[in-house]
Design an enzyme around this catalytic site. Sequence first.
Site, PDB file in Angstrom:
ATOM      1  N   LYS A 149      27.262 -13.465   1.851  1.00 47.93           N
ATOM      2  CA  LYS A 149      29.111 -13.267   2.041  1.00 47.93           C
ATOM      3  C   LYS A 149      29.438 -13.562   1.138  1.00 47.93           C
ATOM      4  O   LYS A 149      31.229 -12.567   1.620  1.00 47.93           O
ATOM      5  CB  LYS A 149      28.727 -15.661   2.893  1.00 47.93           C
ATOM      6  CG  LYS A 149      28.106 -15.399   4.070  1.00 47.93           C
ATOM      7  CD  LYS A 149      27.993 -16.844   4.213  1.00 47.93           C
ATOM      8  CE  LYS A 149      26.902 -17.752   3.404  1.00 47.93           C
ATOM      9  NZ  LYS A 149      25.660 -17.989   4.097  1.00 47.93           N
ATOM     10  N   CYS A 228      31.002 -17.064 -10.674  1.00 48.57           N
ATOM     11  CA  CYS A 228      31.697 -17.598  -9.981  1.00 48.57           C
ATOM     12  C   CYS A 228      30.524 -18.247  -9.289  1.00 48.57           C
ATOM     13  O   CYS A 228      30.841 -18.446  -7.240  1.00 48.57           O
ATOM     14  CB  CYS A 228      32.839 -17.101  -9.157  1.00 48.57           C
ATOM     15  SG  CYS A 228      34.296 -16.791 -10.230  1.00 48.57           S
ATOM     16  N   ARG A 230      26.024 -20.368 -10.246  1.00 48.60           N
ATOM     17  CA  ARG A 230      26.082 -21.472 -10.344  1.00 48.60           C
ATOM     18  C   ARG A 230      26.242 -20.872 -12.202  1.00 48.60           C
ATOM     19  O   ARG A 230      25.576 -20.261 -12.420  1.00 48.60           O
ATOM     20  CB  ARG A 230      24.679 -21.279  -9.452  1.00 48.60           C
ATOM     21  CG  ARG A 230      25.149 -22.271  -8.604  1.00 48.60           C
ATOM     22  CD  ARG A 230      25.657 -23.693  -8.329  1.00 48.60           C
ATOM     23  NE  ARG A 230      25.014 -24.356  -6.867  1.00 48.60           N
ATOM     24  CZ  ARG A 230      26.889 -24.536  -6.363  1.00 48.60           C
ATOM     25  NH1 ARG A 230      27.862 -23.727  -6.943  1.00 48.60           N
ATOM     26  NH2 ARG A 230      26.992 -24.625  -6.005  1.00 48.60           N
ATOM     27  N   ASP A 254      33.259 -19.626 -14.184  1.00 43.89           N
ATOM     28  CA  ASP A 254      34.246 -20.740 -12.971  1.00 43.89           C
ATOM     29  C   ASP A 254      33.087 -21.749 -13.154  1.00 43.89           C
ATOM     30  O   ASP A 254      33.214 -23.335 -13.221  1.00 43.89           O
ATOM     31  CB  ASP A 254      34.182 -20.515 -12.071  1.00 43.89           C
ATOM     32  CG  ASP A 254      34.599 -21.105 -10.346  1.00 43.89           C
ATOM     33  OD1 ASP A 254      35.616 -22.257 -11.323  1.00 43.89           O
ATOM     34  OD2 ASP A 254      34.369 -21.940  -9.948  1.00 43.89           O
ATOM     35  N   GLU A 259      27.666 -29.098 -16.043  1.00 48.16           N
ATOM     36  CA  GLU A 259      28.794 -29.678 -15.301  1.00 48.16           C
ATOM     37  C   GLU A 259      29.022 -31.138 -16.212  1.00 48.16           C
ATOM     38  O   GLU A 259      28.522 -31.247 -15.454  1.00 48.16           O
ATOM     39  CB  GLU A 259      29.417 -28.837 -14.537  1.00 48.16           C
ATOM     40  CG  GLU A 259      29.581 -27.913 -14.725  1.00 48.16           C
ATOM     41  CD  GLU A 259      29.823 -26.928 -12.938  1.00 48.16           C
ATOM     42  OE1 GLU A 259      30.733 -27.395 -11.940  1.00 48.16           O
ATOM     43  OE2 GLU A 259      29.577 -25.658 -13.372  1.00 48.16           O
ATOM     44  N   HIS A 278      34.861 -24.889 -12.169  1.00 48.26           N
ATOM     45  CA  HIS A 278      34.324 -25.209 -10.862  1.00 48.26           C
ATOM     46  C   HIS A 278      35.555 -25.124  -9.749  1.00 48.26           C
ATOM     47  O   HIS A 278      35.494 -25.542  -8.858  1.00 48.26           O
ATOM     48  CB  HIS A 278      33.123 -26.207 -10.936  1.00 48.26           C
ATOM     49  CG  HIS A 278      32.371 -25.868  -9.540  1.00 48.26           C
ATOM     50  ND1 HIS A 278      31.499 -25.350  -9.873  1.00 48.26           N
ATOM     51  CD2 HIS A 278      31.972 -25.154  -8.473  1.00 48.26           C
ATOM     52  CE1 HIS A 278      30.260 -25.891  -9.028  1.00 48.26           C
ATOM     53  NE2 HIS A 278      31.270 -25.183  -8.003  1.00 48.26           N
ATOM     54  N   LEU A 279      36.742 -23.790 -10.069  1.00 47.53           N
ATOM     55  CA  LEU A 279      37.934 -23.737  -9.160  1.00 47.53           C
ATOM     56  C   LEU A 279      37.419 -23.725  -7.578  1.00 47.53           C
ATOM     57  O   LEU A 279      38.204 -22.667  -6.945  1.00 47.53           O
ATOM     58  CB  LEU A 279      38.673 -23.872  -9.502  1.00 47.53           C
ATOM     59  CG  LEU A 279      39.592 -24.761 -10.714  1.00 47.53           C
ATOM     60  CD1 LEU A 279      40.561 -23.974 -11.152  1.00 47.53           C
ATOM     61  CD2 LEU A 279      39.904 -26.256  -9.637  1.00 47.53           C
TER      62      LEU A 279
HETATM   63  N1  NAD Z   1      32.307 -21.471  -7.627  1.00 46.32           N
HETATM   64  C1  NAD Z   1      31.910 -22.063  -6.596  1.00 46.32           C
HETATM   65  O1  NAD Z   1      32.992 -23.075  -6.125  1.00 46.32           O
HETATM   66  C2  NAD Z   1      31.164 -21.505  -5.103  1.00 46.32           C
HETATM   67  C3  NAD Z   1      31.360 -21.590  -3.843  1.00 46.32           C
HETATM   68  C4  NAD Z   1      30.928 -20.813  -3.824  1.00 46.32           C
HETATM   69  C5  NAD Z   1      29.257 -21.156  -3.133  1.00 46.32           C
HETATM   70  N2  NAD Z   1      29.267 -20.517  -4.703  1.00 46.32           N
HETATM   71  C6  NAD Z   1      28.122 -20.098  -4.948  1.00 46.32           C
HETATM   72  O2  NAD Z   1      28.140 -18.411  -4.981  1.00 46.32           O
HETATM   73  C7  NAD Z   1      26.589 -18.223  -4.240  1.00 46.32           C
HETATM   74  C8  NAD Z   1      26.717 -17.016  -3.561  1.00 46.32           C
HETATM   75  O3  NAD Z   1      26.738 -17.997  -2.448  1.00 46.32           O
HETATM   76  P1  NAD Z   1      26.722 -16.986  -1.224  1.00 46.32           P
HETATM   77  O4  NAD Z   1      27.428 -17.447   0.099  1.00 46.32           O
HETATM   78  O5  NAD Z   1      27.603 -15.785  -0.821  1.00 46.32           O
HETATM   79  O6  NAD Z   1      25.185 -17.204  -0.371  1.00 46.32           O
HETATM   80  P2  NAD Z   1      24.510 -15.991   0.347  1.00 46.32           P
HETATM   81  O7  NAD Z   1      23.534 -16.658   0.991  1.00 46.32           O
HETATM   82  O8  NAD Z   1      25.222 -16.139   1.405  1.00 46.32           O
HETATM   83  O9  NAD Z   1      24.384 -14.706  -1.084  1.00 46.32           O
HETATM   84  C9  NAD Z   1      23.475 -14.962  -2.132  1.00 46.32           C
HETATM   85  C10 NAD Z   1      22.218 -13.787  -1.601  1.00 46.32           C
HETATM   86  O10 NAD Z   1      22.153 -13.792  -3.112  1.00 46.32           O
HETATM   87  C11 NAD Z   1      20.608 -13.212  -3.060  1.00 46.32           C
HETATM   88  N3  NAD Z   1      20.129 -12.963  -3.575  1.00 46.32           N
HETATM   89  C12 NAD Z   1      19.051 -13.829  -3.667  1.00 46.32           C
HETATM   90  N4  NAD Z   1      18.137 -14.208  -5.006  1.00 46.32           N
HETATM   91  C13 NAD Z   1      18.787 -13.036  -5.487  1.00 46.32           C
HETATM   92  C14 NAD Z   1      17.900 -11.949  -6.495  1.00 46.32           C
HETATM   93  N5  NAD Z   1      17.196 -12.866  -7.294  1.00 46.32           N
HETATM   94  N6  NAD Z   1      19.060 -11.470  -7.030  1.00 46.32           N
HETATM   95  C15 NAD Z   1      19.943 -10.270  -6.386  1.00 46.32           C
HETATM   96  N7  NAD Z   1      19.520 -11.395  -5.222  1.00 46.32           N
HETATM   97  C16 NAD Z   1      19.561 -12.535  -4.284  1.00 46.32           C
HETATM   98  C17 NAD Z   1      20.623 -13.259  -1.365  1.00 46.32           C
HETATM   99  O11 NAD Z   1      19.869 -12.000  -0.614  1.00 46.32           O
HETATM  100  C18 NAD Z   1      21.890 -13.206  -0.709  1.00 46.32           C
HETATM  101  O12 NAD Z   1      21.952 -11.888   0.202  1.00 46.32           O
HETATM  102  C19 NAD Z   1      25.990 -19.609  -4.098  1.00 46.32           C
HETATM  103  O13 NAD Z   1      25.478 -19.609  -6.165  1.00 46.32           O
HETATM  104  C20 NAD Z   1      26.610 -19.877  -4.149  1.00 46.32           C
HETATM  105  O14 NAD Z   1      26.416 -21.102  -4.525  1.00 46.32           O
HETATM  106  C21 NAD Z   1      29.940 -21.796  -5.419  1.00 46.32           C
HETATM  107  O1  3PG Z   2      28.652 -24.955  -3.553  1.00 41.10           O
HETATM  108  C1  3PG Z   2      29.997 -24.950  -3.964  1.00 41.10           C
HETATM  109  O2  3PG Z   2      30.824 -25.304  -2.665  1.00 41.10           O
HETATM  110  C2  3PG Z   2      31.103 -25.086  -4.464  1.00 41.10           C
HETATM  111  O3  3PG Z   2      30.102 -24.785  -5.875  1.00 41.10           O
HETATM  112  C3  3PG Z   2      31.835 -25.894  -5.151  1.00 41.10           C
HETATM  113  O4  3PG Z   2      31.382 -27.036  -5.473  1.00 41.10           O
HETATM  114  P1  3PG Z   2      32.867 -27.873  -4.657  1.00 41.10           P
HETATM  115  O5  3PG Z   2      33.035 -28.307  -4.029  1.00 41.10           O
HETATM  116  O6  3PG Z   2      32.408 -29.331  -6.227  1.00 41.10           O
HETATM  117  O7  3PG Z   2      33.912 -27.181  -5.571  1.00 41.10           O
END
Ligand code: NAD
Ligand code: 3PG
Length: 526
Positions: A149, A228, A230, A254, A259, A278-279
């Site tokens: 996504k 951004c 994990r 991020d 953390e 982690h924003l």
């Molecule tokens: N920084 C933040 O605050 C924040 C906010 C939201 C999400 N996230 C993190 O962002 C990441 C992505 O989230 P998303 O909603 O797009 O998830 P998602 O599930 O939609 O997409 C993840 C993608 O990674 C792929 N994948 C899985 N294993 C893989 C590998 N070994 N190599 C390459 N690709 C692989 C999957 O096929 C999938 O298409 C997650 O780790 C989520 O926790 C962080």
């Molecule tokens: O997985 C998530 O949705 C993000 O890492 C966001 O984490 P937070 O809700 O603590 O901002």
Amino acid sequence: MSKVLVSDPIDQAGIDILSQVATVDVKTGLKPAELIEIIGEYDALMIRSGTRVTQEIIEAGTQLKIIGRAGVGVDNVDVPAATRKGIVVVNSPEGNTIAAAEHALAMMLSLSRHIPDANASVKKGEWDRKTFVGAEVYKKTLGVVGLGKIGSHVANVAKAMGMKLLAYDPFISTERAEQLGCQLVDLDLLFQQADYITLHIPKTPETTNLINAKTLGKMKPTARIINCARGGIIDEAALAAAIREGKIAGAALDVFDSEPLGESELRSLGKDIILTPHLGASTTEAQVNVAIDVAEQIRDVLLGLPARSAVNIPGLGPDVLEELKPYMQLSETLGNLVGQLAGGRVETLTVRLQGELATNKSQPLVVAALKGLLYQALRERVNYVNATIEAKERGIRVIETRDASARDYAGSIHLEATGSLGTHSVTGALLGDKEIHLTDVDGFPINVPPSKYMLFTLHRDMPGIIGKLGSLLGSFNVNIASMQVGRKIVRGDAVMALSIDDPLPDGILDEITKVPGIRDAYTVTL
Ligand SMILES: NC(=O)c1ccc[n+]([C@@H]2O[C@H](COP(=O)([O-])OP(=O)(O)OC[C@H]3O[C@@H](n4cnc5c(N)ncnc54)[C@H](O)[C@@H]3O)[C@@H](O)[C@H]2O)c1
Ligand SMILES: O=C(O)[C@H](O)COP(=O)(O)O
């Protein structure tokens, strides 16, 4: 009235929804011992990433019915422990997608133009235009690791900025990548060619320390990395060394291994590194989205209704579920197995429901097969609710067929998947209404219960081959728990299915295929 504890900062929109059906206490910043002390009073717990919901907390939550994560990642919740206690865990899979994608893009541009350090310099009273000469992203190559996504939205925007896009995602079809304007490549090529590398993958055993001294060594000295996703996907010490030694140009992070970030060399790398606390999800819009999404689910579960984004239980009617439960497990196991045999990047999945399962009521079994198929990509984030949409987003074509005339077993499920390792099929049935058995692999009849670690070979049915394989496995200290050969004709092609006690060590599959008579070998973890 039910009681809900909110232990991280959540938007008021969520609290208002919860207050319609429960007494809501907002207590943020609790220490683990404090949470353990009070959690027994509550029917629901609502959190973000700040609260670590351990097994101990779950054990102490004797009244808990639901844990709601106002965000995506549930890696701070012991989901298996919650499942064992029958506690529903829900999240908001899409509420902060745009926020996280925009943060990654902002990090990329800020890093290129040194915006944080230039801003700090002006605020200190300086006017230094030489130090902060930047680089353009236009016509540069962006390597997107994880085209889910968030990765997809980043790709869309980066394309509009005139960037060339490479992507690595073993679970996404070439067509889906092409739709997004990305060339799907292997990870080495992405590391070698990208000017910017942005990570959008979950943290799994495969992705932990994916960016390490060795992979950093493959990158251009001008490469910049953005994480951004994990913490823990990047080896932070190796990254700091690579930036200090000029092996890559910089990074924007991020998320961190631990953390809040403690003592770290990362803090001392000047304008070549940007660090945010982690924003990614911290926009007003995302916080309203996730708070409403999760609060509505908590409200529904407290009212006895199903949740739409449960990560640990199916969002299906309890009556259907009860009837199909053993077959759901069968279908999921077969999906996981055939997905691994087909090599991950599955383009087509055919599900054939046979015997008494050949009715429309069995449709959830197709969803269960998809859930199993996507498990390697999404781990615990794929569930019965999102499996169909996740498969659609990955461009997986699903063909459903039914065959009431197949009567070898009361009901059986046949799956065929085409992926990067070709087309493979598996069939399974239940023995004694409960016990899962594999009854066919790639058209060869067998009868074995699946086990955690399995090895399959395609070979010629000839004397000595079983002994040779046994000796080879023995020389690698692999213990065989059970073995069965399936063949259609004597001395023709055959399939061997072995249950082994431990995962197969690296490199051994190649050795197995060198054994005369063995054409192919596959290992799976179920
Ligand atoms: N920084 C933040 O605050 C924040 C906010 C939201 C999400 N996230 C993190 O962002 C990441 C992505 O989230 P998303 O909603 O797009 O998830 P998602 O599930 O939609 O997409 C993840 C993608 O990674 C792929 N994948 C899985 N294993 C893989 C590998 N070994 N190599 C390459 N690709 C692989 C999957 O096929 C999938 O298409 C997650 O780790 C989520 O926790 C962080
Ligand atoms: O997985 C998530 O949705 C993000 O890492 C966001 O984490 P937070 O809700 O603590 O901002």
